[in-house]
Design a protein around this motif. Structure first.
Motif, PDB file in Angstrom:
ATOM      1  N   LEU A  59       0.799  -1.218   0.000  1.00 57.79           N
ATOM      2  CA  LEU A  59       0.000   0.000   0.000  1.00 57.79           C
ATOM      3  C   LEU A  59       0.840   1.280   0.000  1.00 57.79           C
ATOM      4  N   GLY A  60       2.146   1.139  -0.096  1.00 52.66           N
ATOM      5  CA  GLY A  60       3.000   2.324  -0.118  1.00 52.66           C
ATOM      6  C   GLY A  60       3.044   3.059   1.198  1.00 52.66           C
ATOM      7  N   LEU A  61       2.943   2.324   2.304  1.00 53.58           N
ATOM      8  CA  LEU A  61       2.865   2.939   3.625  1.00 53.58           C
ATOM      9  C   LEU A  61       4.024   2.546   4.536  1.00 53.58           C
ATOM     10  N   LEU A  62       5.117   2.102   3.970  1.00 51.73           N
ATOM     11  CA  LEU A  62       6.257   1.702   4.802  1.00 51.73           C
ATOM     12  C   LEU A  62       6.758   2.883   5.630  1.00 51.73           C
ATOM     13  N   PRO A  63       7.054   2.667   6.920  1.00 50.43           N
ATOM     14  CA  PRO A  63       7.587   3.754   7.741  1.00 50.43           C
ATOM     15  C   PRO A  63       9.023   4.086   7.345  1.00 50.43           C
TER      16      PRO A  63
END
Length: 338
Positions: A59-63
């Motif tokens: 989802l393109g949400l890597l921290p």
């Protein structure tokens, strides 16, 4: 295999981080799976197996600090790893949405619940008038079973119970009718009765929008009731995939067999419930062989398991297993569940 069109295809996805001395530590190691239209796929495994990190990458949400090391994530023929931030903003929430594990951290504590759902609506339909947005918010809350939605929309998150907050988060996720819904342990913090209600809400929401769902969980009971297919993860890798029926009836990886044997059922006749020995390896010390080798109790286990990583290969009518001795798992499964 499903005859429905493929919505999402993840191939050889790897995620990791770099240490201060420049070494790369891999958390998710060449993970691959497909999701078909209107299908429910469950990612299953112990804490630390890489389930959530995999979907955050999708989802393109890597921290900050984590990076994608390789692979592809194709949604409707488009590789999501190539998207710009602007393109992600247009896609995320409209086509792909997520329900996070803790609704209290997913909601802004100083904003009214209704205004937060309204923001999810207007982010992708900015031309809606004020009354239309308010009506849409009320409809979404009613759809997820919130009583007196117009009044409750004016409340703050701390005024809602945990189950009600999770309903609000589901309403936000479904606000724009996404095609893919990712639910990350959506019932973990809830009691059993509320868990069943929330899963019913998710099922109803999916039915209205015909969305496919990826459910991240370690609750095998929930998997049995919900999934079409299962993807078992261990130490950042996929170790078995297949239909829910085939995997529950005929596991072909010893880790899967151990997970199923650890469930207490009415058919259990032994003195104790099976427990997988040992602990998962740390990401920095997984070695080159099978990551489950140190915990595996298959009698057939050999030096090959310690030195060579097994590839994910067909092991049944709908299954694939990453085990050198998948054929021996059936006898082991029968023994540990007796």
């Amino acid at each position: 295999m499903s005859d429905r069109p493929v919505l999402l295809e993840v191939t050889d996805l790897s995620v990791g981080y770099r240490t201060e001395d420049g070494a790369v530590v891999t958390l998710v190691d060449r993970v691959g799976f497909t999701l078909h239209e209107r299908e429910v796929l469950c990612l299953v495994g112990e804490s630390g197996s890489g389930k959530s990190v995999t979907m955050l990458a999708v989802l393109g949400l890597l921290p900050d600090g984590l990076e994608i090391l390789g692979g592809s994530v194709v949604y409707r023929g488009r590789d999501l790893l190539d998207l710009t931030p602007r393109e992600w903003s247009a896609l995320r929430g409209a086509e792909l949405a997520m329900v996070f594990q803790d609704p209290m951290t997913a909601l802004n504590p100083v904003k009214r619940v209704g205004s937060q759902i309204a923001r999810a609506v207007t982010a992708h339909t900015p031309g809606l008038g004020r009354r239309a947005v308010a009506s849409r918010v009320e409809t979404l809350l009613a759809d997820v079973g919130v009583p007196e939605p117009a009044e409750r929309a004016r409340s703050y998150p701390h005024e809602w119970s945990g189950g009600m907050r999770q309903r609000a988060v589901i309403a936000m996720a479904m606000a724009n009718g996404p095609s893919v819904l990712v639910a990350d342990e959506p019932t973990t913090a809830l009691d059993v009765t509320i868990q069943a209600q929330i899963m019913r809400v998710l099922a109803d929401a999916r039915e209205r929008t015909e969305a496919a769902m990826i459910l991240i969980t370690h609750d095998l009971g929930l998997v049995a009731e919900t999934a079409d297919r299962i993807c078992i993860m261990y130490a950042g890798r996929v170790v078995e995939t297949g239909s829910v029926w085939d995997i529950f009836e005929h596991p072909t990886h010893p880790y899967t067999a151990g997970l199923l044997a650890s469930l207490l059922s009415s058919e259990h006749t032994g003195d104790r419930v099976y427990a997988i020995p040992g602990q998962p390896p740390s990401p920095a010390s997984r070695g080159t062989g099978c990551p489950f080798a140190s915990r595996c109790e298959l009698p057939a286990k050999s030096e090959l398991c310690l030195t060579t990583r097994p590839a994910l290969a067909p092991s049944g009518s709908s299954q694939s297993s990453a085990c050198h001795f998948a054929d021996a798992t059936a006898d082991f499964a029968a023994e540990v569940t007796a």
